[in-house]
Design a protein around this motif. Structure first.
Motif, short mmCIF file in Angstrom:
data_model
loop_
_atom_site.label_atom_id
_atom_site.label_comp_id
_atom_site.label_asym_id
_atom_site.label_seq_id
_atom_site.Cartn_x
_atom_site.Cartn_y
_atom_site.Cartn_z
N UNK A 17 1.09 -1.56 0.00
CA UNK A 17 -0.07 0.10 -0.53
C UNK A 17 0.87 0.94 -0.40
N UNK A 18 0.30 2.40 -0.18
CA UNK A 18 1.44 3.76 -0.27
C UNK A 18 0.29 4.45 0.81
N UNK A 19 1.28 6.25 0.95
CA UNK A 19 0.47 6.87 1.78
C UNK A 19 -0.81 7.51 0.65
N UNK A 20 -1.57 7.77 1.66
CA UNK A 20 -3.49 8.19 1.31
C UNK A 20 -3.74 7.37 0.23
N UNK A 21 -3.01 6.29 -0.23
CA UNK A 21 -4.03 4.96 -0.25
C UNK A 21 -5.13 4.84 0.56
N UNK A 22 -7.04 4.85 -0.55
CA UNK A 22 -7.70 4.36 0.54
C UNK A 22 -8.04 2.47 0.57
N UNK A 23 -7.95 2.11 1.68
CA UNK A 23 -8.60 0.65 1.39
C UNK A 23 -9.22 -0.20 2.67
N UNK A 24 -9.54 -0.96 2.49
CA UNK A 24 -10.90 -1.75 3.00
C UNK A 24 -10.28 -2.39 4.99
N UNK A 25 -10.25 -2.79 5.34
CA UNK A 25 -10.02 -3.69 6.34
C UNK A 25 -10.49 -3.90 7.47
N UNK A 26 -10.59 -5.97 7.28
CA UNK A 26 -11.79 -6.87 7.46
C UNK A 26 -11.22 -7.32 9.05
N UNK A 27 -12.04 -6.68 9.44
CA UNK A 27 -11.99 -7.12 11.80
C UNK A 27 -12.96 -8.29 11.97
N UNK A 28 -12.17 -9.45 12.18
CA UNK A 28 -12.63 -10.94 12.29
C UNK A 28 -12.34 -10.73 14.07
N UNK A 29 -14.45 -10.81 13.87
CA UNK A 29 -14.21 -10.79 15.99
C UNK A 29 -14.92 -12.22 16.19
N UNK A 30 -14.65 -12.93 17.27
CA UNK A 30 -15.12 -13.99 18.03
C UNK A 30 -16.86 -14.10 19.17
N UNK A 31 -17.02 -12.01 19.09
CA UNK A 31 -18.01 -12.24 18.89
C UNK A 31 -19.28 -12.12 18.57
N UNK A 32 -18.61 -12.56 17.11
CA UNK A 32 -19.89 -12.49 15.75
C UNK A 32 -20.20 -11.29 15.19
N UNK A 33 -19.32 -10.94 15.24
CA UNK A 33 -19.36 -8.89 14.75
C UNK A 33 -18.60 -9.37 13.68
N UNK A 34 -17.99 -10.21 13.12
CA UNK A 34 -16.99 -9.47 11.46
C UNK A 34 -17.63 -8.05 10.82
N UNK A 35 -16.64 -7.13 10.51
CA UNK A 35 -16.63 -6.21 9.64
C UNK A 35 -15.76 -6.22 8.93
N UNK A 36 -16.43 -5.57 8.03
CA UNK A 36 -14.95 -4.93 6.78
C UNK A 36 -15.06 -2.89 7.03
#
Length: 193
Positions: free
Chosen positions: A135-154
């Motif tokens: 990735x590079x400076x100022x690039x816009x990305x998505x981030x996936x956060x997996x959760x043990x509490x059934x709340x996985x979010x992107x």
């Protein structure tokens, strides 16, 4: 895999040297209470009250001083106290929300005509970490956060910020953290494009 530590950035205030003088007295030095994950940044022992038309909030000050004062709150916080908090990158405060800051110990007050924002979710990376993650400076990305509490979010619209002065970490506000995971063990997010 392109994983990065995800940290919750709770409401806080950055003050200019002039604002410290008004709120605490000429020449006052803020007290470093705790080092933060970003090099050279720290939580101060001093706190202030953020005053809006509908209510107040207590908030920590982060040091060191900055060129301009800035109040970073969640959108829930902004609604609760009746202030405008556009979603912006840190430092982009032109035309942003207004509030009053009060020192609860002395009653000293400072009106901010702008400076209230909801921080745009972002990732701090060193140039080496950015190259490793592709990735590079100022690039816009998505981030996936997996959760043990059934709340996985992107999370979309995450801005990458690259500097030798940074330590790798993603920062989201309390609203975003509450939507994605429970507090507790360290949480990591995976950069997805």
């Amino acid at each position: 895999m392109k994983k990065v530590l995800v940290e919750t950035s709770a409401r806080h205030i950055h003050l200019s040297r002039e604002a410290v003088d008004v709120l605490f007295g000429k020449g006052y030095e803020l007290t470093n209470k705790k080092e933060l994950s970003q090099p050279g940044q720290y939580a101060c022992a001093e706190k202030l009250t953020i005053v809006g038309p509908k209510g107040t909030l207590k908030a920590s000050i982060l040091g060191p001083t900055r060129p301009a004062s800035q109040v970073e709150i969640s959108l829930t916080d902004a609604r609760a106290i009746g202030v405008v908090a556009p979603i912006r990158e840190s430092g982009d405060i032109a035309g942003s929300g207004a509030c009053k800051l009060v020192n609860p110990e002395t009653g000293a007050e400072l009106e901010l005509s702008e400076g209230v924002i909801a921080a745009k979710r972002h990732i701090h990376l060193t140039p080496e970490a950015a190259a490793e993650m592709g990735v590079s400076d100022k690039e816009i990305v998505c981030v996936k956060i997996e959760s043990d509490s059934e709340r996985t979010t992107i999370f979309g619209d995450v801005v990458v910020r690259v500097s030798e002065k940074f330590a790798p970490a993603m920062h989201i506000d309390t609203d975003e953290a509450n939507a994605a995971f429970n507090k507790g063990a360290p949480v990591y997010g995976e950069i997805v494009k």
